[in-house]
Design an enzyme around this catalytic site. Structure first.
Site, short mmCIF file in Angstrom:
data_model
loop_
_atom_site.label_atom_id
_atom_site.label_comp_id
_atom_site.label_asym_id
_atom_site.label_seq_id
_atom_site.Cartn_x
_atom_site.Cartn_y
_atom_site.Cartn_z
N MET A 79 0.85 -1.19 0.00
CA MET A 79 0.00 0.00 0.00
C MET A 79 0.89 1.23 0.00
SD MET A 79 -3.09 -1.10 2.64
CE MET A 79 -2.02 -1.98 3.80
N ALA A 80 0.68 2.10 -0.98
CA ALA A 80 1.51 3.29 -1.13
C ALA A 80 1.41 4.17 0.10
CB ALA A 80 1.09 4.06 -2.37
N GLN A 125 7.76 -5.01 -4.07
CA GLN A 125 6.83 -5.00 -5.20
C GLN A 125 7.32 -3.99 -6.24
OE1 GLN A 125 2.80 -3.17 -5.61
NE2 GLN A 125 2.13 -5.31 -5.74
N CYS A 130 -3.12 -1.96 -9.47
CA CYS A 130 -3.42 -0.59 -9.06
C CYS A 130 -4.49 0.02 -9.95
CB CYS A 130 -2.15 0.26 -9.12
SG CYS A 130 -2.41 1.95 -8.56
N LYS A 167 0.42 -9.75 -8.72
CA LYS A 167 -0.81 -9.32 -8.06
C LYS A 167 -1.63 -8.54 -9.09
CE LYS A 167 -2.68 -7.28 -3.84
NZ LYS A 167 -3.57 -6.22 -4.35
N ASN A 198 -7.57 -11.87 -2.36
CA ASN A 198 -7.49 -10.55 -1.75
C ASN A 198 -8.83 -9.85 -1.93
OD1 ASN A 198 -5.97 -7.41 -2.71
ND2 ASN A 198 -6.35 -8.08 -0.65
N GLY A 199 -9.25 -9.13 -0.89
CA GLY A 199 -10.49 -8.36 -0.98
C GLY A 199 -11.44 -8.66 0.15
N ARG A 226 -6.41 -3.26 3.40
CA ARG A 226 -7.07 -2.26 4.24
C ARG A 226 -7.47 -2.78 5.61
NH1 ARG A 226 -11.98 -0.66 0.94
NH2 ARG A 226 -11.79 -2.83 0.26
#
Length: 394
Positions: free
Chosen positions: A37-38, A90, A121, A161, A223-224, A248
């Site tokens: 995550m940026a 990554q 992204c 990913k 993921n999610g 998140r």
């Protein structure tokens, strides 16, 4: 101040398989990966999460061209603390040549033990350049980039990913999964949303199950919408995936990785998430950021964005909550903590559930004519190369 380590919820169910995650030569004790995550998954946050449980903790997204040109900020971001093992970076790139060179730098200079490639992204500044979730639409370019990374990485495992696709009419995940498997990737991870869905609605876990059926020789990760250890176990049970990627759900809750480790049959720290404990976790995060940035001012400014996530659901007045989002020093954090009701217990449901980005679906922003063909036009490649340094994050 008490920070007793006792279980706040009922124990999560055990991993249906109990199997560690194998990514090429790497064995991850529990099948759990921290999503890049940026602005979040720097070494400070990775170290904090790792204190609670095992897993694979991936860096922020690194632009391949910036790495090849040895941009000072980029070279700092790829650094790992001596306690981090295995080390994971990554990469984001739109050009096979730069991707291969970046992978080779990482491998030959021993910067990491694993490389992940970002094709997930959804942010416009990335997709408008043909990167991120937009790129797998171009099958030849996707294949060339993954193969270049695999070739450049040598013995280091490379994973991919991605998202389901650009939108429901332009799905890419099955083709991309098979291509990645074919050219030597050691695992694929699917965020079960399209770029157009952004972070809205509910992740389509059935797509993860579909990918698992299509990709059979390497691990498939899901993921999610993993907000709890129970969610992670349920995803594995419902989709048959080999592990989970958590983004998140761990914002303001780095101890989630302890819960995940225990849920999958491993060892992980169990915490009593009283307000006292959470406040000290916030302070610990700030201290690690100060160490990472080598600046108390910079570290405290960076931790501000995490305050709302840490204190979600806890009985803190609006004024005090706002002050945590404007901290200026470690002493300032101590002063604010002293004003809290430190005996306040874990609030349950109000502290659970979604955090971080959400919002509405967004029409993906793409290069002109991007959807006209699944092959990359020769004259368009140079434009992507020039655009690469302008993209980041997500």
């Amino acid at each position: 101040m008490t920070t007793a380590l006792t279980e706040p919820h009922a124990a999560a169910p055990a991993n249906p398989t109990g199997a560690p995650l194998k990514i090429g030569p790497l064995t991850i004790d529990v099948p759990v990966v921290l999503a890049p995550m940026a602005g979040i998954t720097n070494t400070a946050f990775r170290r904090l999460c790792r204190e609670y449980g095992a897993g694979l903790y991936v860096s922020e997204m690194i632009t391949t061209r910036a790495l090849v040109e040895r941009n000072p900020v980029t070279m700092r971001l790829i650094q790992h603390h001596e306690s981090e093992t295995p080390r994971s970076i990554q990469l984001y790139g739109v050009d096979p040549e730069y991707t291969g060179k970046a992978a080779r730098i990482i491998a030959e200079e021993n910067h990491a033990d694993h490389i992940d490639l970002n094709f997930g992204c959804p942010v416009p500044k990335v997709t408008r350049k043909g990167g991120g979730a937009a790129l797998p639409w171009k099958l030849d370019l996707f294949r060339d980039i993954v193969k270049a990374a695999v070739d450049g990485a040598g013995d280091l495992p490379v994973t991919v990913k991605m998202r389901k696709g650009i939108d429901d009419d332009h799905l890419t995940f099955l083709d991309a999964g098979r291509i990645a498997e074919d050219v030597g990737a050691k695992a694929v991870a699917l965020h079960a949303r399209t770029a157009g869905e952004f972070y809205s609605g509910h992740a389509d876990w059935s797509a993860i199950a579909e990918l698992k059926q299509a990709v059979t020789s390497i691990p498939v990760l899901g993921n999610g919408d993993i907000w709890s250890a129970d969610d992670a176990v349920r995803m594995v049970e419902e989709t048959g995936c080999d592990g989970v990627v958590v983004g998140r759900g761990c914002l303001g809750r780095p101890w989630l990785f302890g819960e995940l480790a225990r849920a999958f049959g491993g060892e992980g720290t169990s915490v009593n998430a009283t307000l006292a404990f959470v406040a000290q976790a916030f302070k610990r995060h700030a201290e690690l950021l100060v160490e990472f940035f080598e600046s108390e001012d910079r570290g405290c400014r960076d931790v501000r964005k995490h305050a709302s996530w840490y204190f979600k659901g806890y009985p803190i007045g609006g004024d005090l909550r706002g002050q945590f989002s404007q901290v200026t020093s470690l002493d300032h954090i101590d002063e604010l903590i002293a004003q809290l009701d430190l005996d306040a217990p874990y609030p349950g449901a109000p502290a659970e559930g979604q955090r971080g980005r959400s919002g509405r679906p967004k029409r993906p922003v793409l290069p002109e004519g991007w959807l006209d063909s699944r092959e990359m036009a020769t004259d368009a490649t140079s434009e992507l190369q020039e655009a690469e340094l302008d993209t980041s994050g997500g």
